[in-house]
Motif scaffolding. Structure first.
Motif, short mmCIF file in Angstrom:
data_model
loop_
_atom_site.label_atom_id
_atom_site.label_comp_id
_atom_site.label_asym_id
_atom_site.label_seq_id
_atom_site.Cartn_x
_atom_site.Cartn_y
_atom_site.Cartn_z
N MET A 165 0.59 -1.47 -0.16
CA MET A 165 -0.03 0.09 0.03
C MET A 165 1.12 1.34 0.18
N SER A 166 0.38 2.35 -0.58
CA SER A 166 0.91 3.44 -1.22
C SER A 166 0.89 4.56 0.55
N SER A 167 -0.41 4.68 0.28
CA SER A 167 -0.65 5.83 1.65
C SER A 167 0.26 5.28 3.09
N GLN A 168 0.27 6.24 4.10
CA GLN A 168 1.26 5.83 4.86
C GLN A 168 -0.24 5.50 5.88
N PRO A 169 0.12 4.51 6.76
CA PRO A 169 -0.64 4.32 7.49
C PRO A 169 -0.93 5.12 9.07
N LEU A 170 -1.99 4.95 9.10
CA LEU A 170 -2.71 6.26 10.35
C LEU A 170 -1.71 5.76 11.58
N LEU A 171 -1.42 4.64 11.85
CA LEU A 171 -1.10 4.65 12.89
C LEU A 171 -0.63 3.46 13.14
N GLN A 172 1.09 3.76 13.52
CA GLN A 172 1.16 2.37 13.58
C GLN A 172 2.26 1.82 14.62
N VAL A 173 2.04 0.86 14.88
CA VAL A 173 2.65 0.56 16.76
C VAL A 173 4.21 -0.37 16.14
N ASN A 174 5.07 -0.41 17.05
CA ASN A 174 5.86 -0.60 17.01
C ASN A 174 6.88 -1.72 18.82
N ASP A 175 7.14 -2.69 18.62
CA ASP A 175 6.77 -3.83 20.01
C ASP A 175 6.68 -2.40 21.11
N LEU A 176 5.41 -2.42 21.17
CA LEU A 176 4.70 -1.47 22.57
C LEU A 176 4.77 -2.55 23.23
N ARG A 177 5.10 -2.17 24.53
CA ARG A 177 5.52 -2.72 25.72
C ARG A 177 4.50 -2.42 27.50
N LYS A 178 4.39 -2.20 27.85
CA LYS A 178 3.40 -1.33 29.59
C LYS A 178 3.69 -2.29 30.41
N GLU A 179 4.70 -1.98 31.33
CA GLU A 179 5.05 -3.01 32.15
C GLU A 179 3.85 -1.97 33.99
N PHE A 180 3.37 -3.09 34.31
CA PHE A 180 2.58 -2.43 35.88
C PHE A 180 3.55 -2.51 36.95
N PRO A 181 3.86 -1.99 38.05
CA PRO A 181 4.54 -2.57 38.92
C PRO A 181 3.23 -2.99 40.32
N ILE A 182 3.94 -3.86 40.43
CA ILE A 182 3.02 -4.83 41.69
C ILE A 182 3.12 -4.42 42.92
N LYS A 183 2.54 -3.47 43.85
CA LYS A 183 2.99 -3.40 44.93
C LYS A 183 2.33 -4.06 46.46
N GLY A 184 3.40 -4.32 47.47
CA GLY A 184 3.57 -4.75 48.06
C GLY A 184 3.92 -5.22 49.52
N GLY A 185 3.17 -5.66 50.57
CA GLY A 185 4.13 -5.99 51.95
C GLY A 185 3.00 -4.47 52.84
N VAL A 186 3.79 -4.67 53.70
CA VAL A 186 3.32 -3.56 54.63
C VAL A 186 4.09 -2.20 54.39
N PHE A 187 4.70 -1.56 53.32
CA PHE A 187 5.22 -0.44 53.16
C PHE A 187 4.85 -0.28 51.83
N GLY A 188 4.11 -1.49 50.75
CA GLY A 188 3.47 -0.77 49.63
C GLY A 188 4.65 -0.76 48.62
#
Ligand SMILES: Nc1ncnc2c1ncn2[C@@H]1O[C@H](COP(=O)(O)OP(=O)(O)OP(=O)(O)O)[C@@H](O)[C@H]1O
Ligand SMILES: Nc1ncnc2c1ncn2[C@@H]1O[C@H](COP(=O)(O)OP(=O)(O)O)[C@@H](O)[C@H]1O
Ligand code: SF4
Ligand code: SF4
Ligand SMILES: [Mg+2]
Ligand SMILES: [Mg+2]
Lengths: 338, 324
Positions: free
Chosen positions: B1-24
């Motif tokens: 396809m010649s036209s540019q894609p609206l969105l291009q997603v490359n190797d997207l990552r998201k980590e969330f921290p898990i908090k725990g214990g008495v001190f969070g």
């Protein structure tokens, strides 16, 4: 048919008494559940499915809810006349219920084993060991692994699907004759839903437990139920065996609902949609409740409430159109026989 | 396809921290999105499907930079939005809007519909007072509501109407992209079909591009052009919609499709059993993330993560079964 229904709901009427006065949630509904069958109640949210099941279980929040009319027979006894103590004996024993959100009905502070054993010991004076064994047996029956470990686990340690299995184990632990399952898989993923529905079918086959399955999902109904009851705005509008309801629906609402489902087997060009929205409970004072959304309505539908028609054996429809057809059919039979 | 894609997603990552214990304190991380890539063309509907917790919503939010990623990039019209300044991002938001699952929770209960709909215009400094008023009435009409409705509050509407209002709000800034996260999941079937039809019509009329997030595979077939199937933070299959339903490749996709109940009692289907429970995203399995539940699992699956490969033009799958 000579088989007696296990559960018989007759002209049930349940209302909520709010600041706006009496709001009817379920109006004059009647149906039977026979031994060993799986009956589905379908309807959109607010149609009165949960109110029906809570009325049967005697678990309606009161106030504001109250059964204002009708009878509910379990094995021939009118349980609406039972006092709370008698009802407690019935619940969990002959009649059991599972709810949509398993977490809210499990106590987070007690182990699974504790809660299962408690459920047996309420109704039976058994030694602890026997109750323990029964609990483990139930966990096995509902397909949960590592029984001994699970007995000591707390609800939050289990996944949603496992919790729903535990709820089913708990509901079945005293061998109820009727199991009411109110949206038992709505909170679950499809792969887990498939397992739970399979389990409900197996239990029905193995233990002959009659099941009243309440759901808004017509796919679920088609998959597990033998008979279907369709509710709309607090009333039953159609009832029949599952093949009749899906292949030959008569009520315009049932037809519309079936057409609105996007079919996973093919790409649809355009989805059918029923115009408008469900009327507020109590707002339709006369005539047919589906009038405002019906694409084949007639003048009389606005004023006269359609009766609950029986078209063929076990197929019932609340719609004036059916009467017309019925009349025509009768007339044409007469003409041909003459 | 010649036209540019609206969105291009490359190797997207998201980590969330898990908090725990008495001190969070941080005691671990959840890999909510673990290296996914795809492109979305102008005017198409790209759907993300998968079970609860697989990372659909997180991906949706990452696309609009409502989360900062742990890694990877999102090119919107060729530019990586994560490199944008605050100001540039604010301006770009005009072009990217979101529609949420719960129409009630996403509308301020104390504001009239008019105020709710005008707000995005004020935020982006669009139009005069008169023009904004006109726009509100026009958009209400577009989503099938009456202009008198603008004086009312969200609680005075049914679920379906509230979802129309949610869509109206997303349309106010004439966006190019709408991320719709389970927009019809809370609605009854008869209302769901109204909203789905509306979304299709609007797409035509306004040349919208949709990212459609859903767990309902019937709904997804109706609305989608292309589909990405997610499992435990990974994209396991990506394909043209019709081809995916006709010929799913990944064992997880096959299982998922076979599990959907069909509203027809005459069909008796072969269901592919799925073993065990969804593993925890904080401790994902080694190798192929699906290997603990896959009935075609081989030795290599336990140690080596399968790469996303093109099996047929436009049909990608990450599974060792398709390595030649
Ligand atoms: N703000 C957050 N903090 C910590 N963990 C999060 C957060 N948001 C999401 N997660 C975790 O990331 C994973 C992916 O979540 P996400 O909400 O993207 O799933 P989903 O596919 O949208 O699921 P659903 O179908 O239930 O909406 C889950 O394990 C979730 O618990
Ligand atoms: N505790 C309550 N107080 C007031 N009204 C209620 C209550 N519970 C249910 N209702 C009303 O009763 C009607 C039927 O509700 P319900 O049986 O829960 O529907 P569903 O078919 O979705 O299960 C609805 O109009 C609902 O608003
Ligand atoms: S009674 Fe009249 S309005 Fe009601 S469903 Fe039948 S045709 Fe429609
Ligand atoms: S890579 Fe192996 S374990 Fe993973 S889906 Fe394919 S066959 Fe199954
Ligand atoms: Mg309910
Ligand atoms: Mg989500």
């Amino acid at each position: 048919m000579t088989i007696k229904p296990l559960l018989q709901v007759k002209n049930l009427k349940t209302s909520f008494f709010t600041d706006d006065g009496e709001v009817p949630a379920v109006e004059d509904i009647s149906f039977n559940v026979y031994p060993g069958e799986i009956v589905g109640i379908v309807g959109e949210s607010g149609s009165g499915k949960s109110v029906t099941s809570l009325s049967i279980m005697g678990l309606l929040p009161n106030p504001p809810g109250k059964v204002t009319g009708g009878e509910i027979y379990l094995n021939g006894k009118n349980i609406l006349q039972f006092n709370e103590k008698q009802m407690r004996r019935v619940r969990g024993n002959e009649l059991a219920m599972i709810f949509q959100e398993p977490m809210t009905s499990l106590n987070p502070l007690f182990t699974i084993g504790n809660q299962l054993m408690e459920a047996v010991l309420i109704h039976n004076k058994w030694p602890k060991k026997k109750a323990y064994d029964r609990a483990v047996e139930m966990l096995r029956l509902v397909g949960l692994p590592r029984h001994e470990e699970l007995m000591n686990a707390y609800p939050h340690e289990l996944s949603g699907g496992m919790r729903q299995r535990v709820m089913i184990a708990m509901a079945l632990i005293c061998n109820p004759k009727v199991l009411i399952a109110d949206e038992p898989t709505t909170a679950l993923d499809v792969t887990i839903q498939a397992q739970i529905l399979q389990l409900i079918k197996e239990i029905n086959e193995k233990l002959k437990t009659a099941v009243l399955l309440i759901t808004h999902d017509l796919g679920v109904v088609a998959e597990v139920c033998e008979r279907v009851i369709v509710m709309y705005a607090g009333k039953i509008v159609e009832e029949g065996d599952v093949h009749t309801i899906f292949q030959n629906p008569q009520h315009p609402y049932t037809k519309g609902l079936l057409q609105s489902i996007p079919d996973i087997r093919k790409k649809e060009k355009r989805l059918y949609s029923i115009p408008g929205t469900v009327p507020k409970p109590g707002s339709v004072k006369k005539g047919c409740r589906f009038y405002s959304r019906c694409n084949v309505r007639m003048p009389r539908c606005l004023h006269d409430q359609p009766p609950y028609y029986t078209t063929e054996e076990n197929h019932k429809v609340r719609c004036w159109l059916v009467e017309k057809e019925g009349e025509e059919r009768e007339q044409s039979t007469i003409t041909t026989s003459q | 396809m010649s036209s540019q894609p609206l969105l291009q997603v490359n190797d997207l990552r998201k980590e969330f921290p898990i908090k725990g214990g008495v001190f969070g304190r941080e005691i671990g991380t959840v890999q909510a999105v673990n290296g996914i890539s795809f492109t979305v063309n102008k005017g198409e509907t790209f759907s993300l499907v998968g079970e609860s917790g697989c990372g659909k919503s997180t991906t949706g939010k990452l696309l609009l930079r409502l989360h900062e990623p742990t890694g990877g990039e999102v090119l919107f019209e060729g530019e990586n939005i994560y490199t944008f300044s605050k100001e540039k991002m604010r301006k770009t938001r005009r072009d990217m809007q979101m529609v949420f699952q719960d129409p009630f929770a996403s509308l301020n209960p104390r504001h009239t519909i008019e105020k709710i709909l005008t707000e995005p215009l004020i935020v982006h400094g669009i139009g005069t007072k008169e023009e904004r008023k006109e726009k509100v009435e026009h958009i209400l009409d577009v989503v099938g509501m009456r202009k008198e409705h603008k004086k009312r509050y969200p609680h005075q509407f049914s679920g379906g109407q509230r979802q129309r209002i949610g869509i109206a709000r997303a349309l106010m800034t004439n966006p190019k992209l709408i991320v719709a996260d389970e927009p019809v999941s809370a609605l009854d079937v008869s209302i769901q079909s109204q909203v789905l039809n509306l979304m299709k019509d609007l797409q035509q009329e306004f040349e919208l591009t949709y990212i459609f997030i859903s767990h309902d595979l019937g709904v997804v077939r109706y609305i989608s052009d292309r589909i990405g199937v997610m499992y435990l933070g990974h994209m396991v299959e990506l394909s043209d919609s019709e081809e995916l339903y006709r010929e799913p490749l990944h064992p997880y996709t096959k299982t998922l499709l076979s599990a959907v109940p069909i509203a027809d009692p005459t069909v008796k289907r072969e269901r592919i059993e799925i073993k065990g429970d969804l593993p925890s995203p904080s401790n994902p399995p080694s190798g192929c993330v699906f290997h603990t539940r896959c009935n075609a699992c081989m030795d290599i699956c336990k140690v080596e993560k399968p790469k996303m490969k093109q099996f047929r033009p436009g049909h990608y799958v990450a599974c060792h079964l398709y390595n030649d």
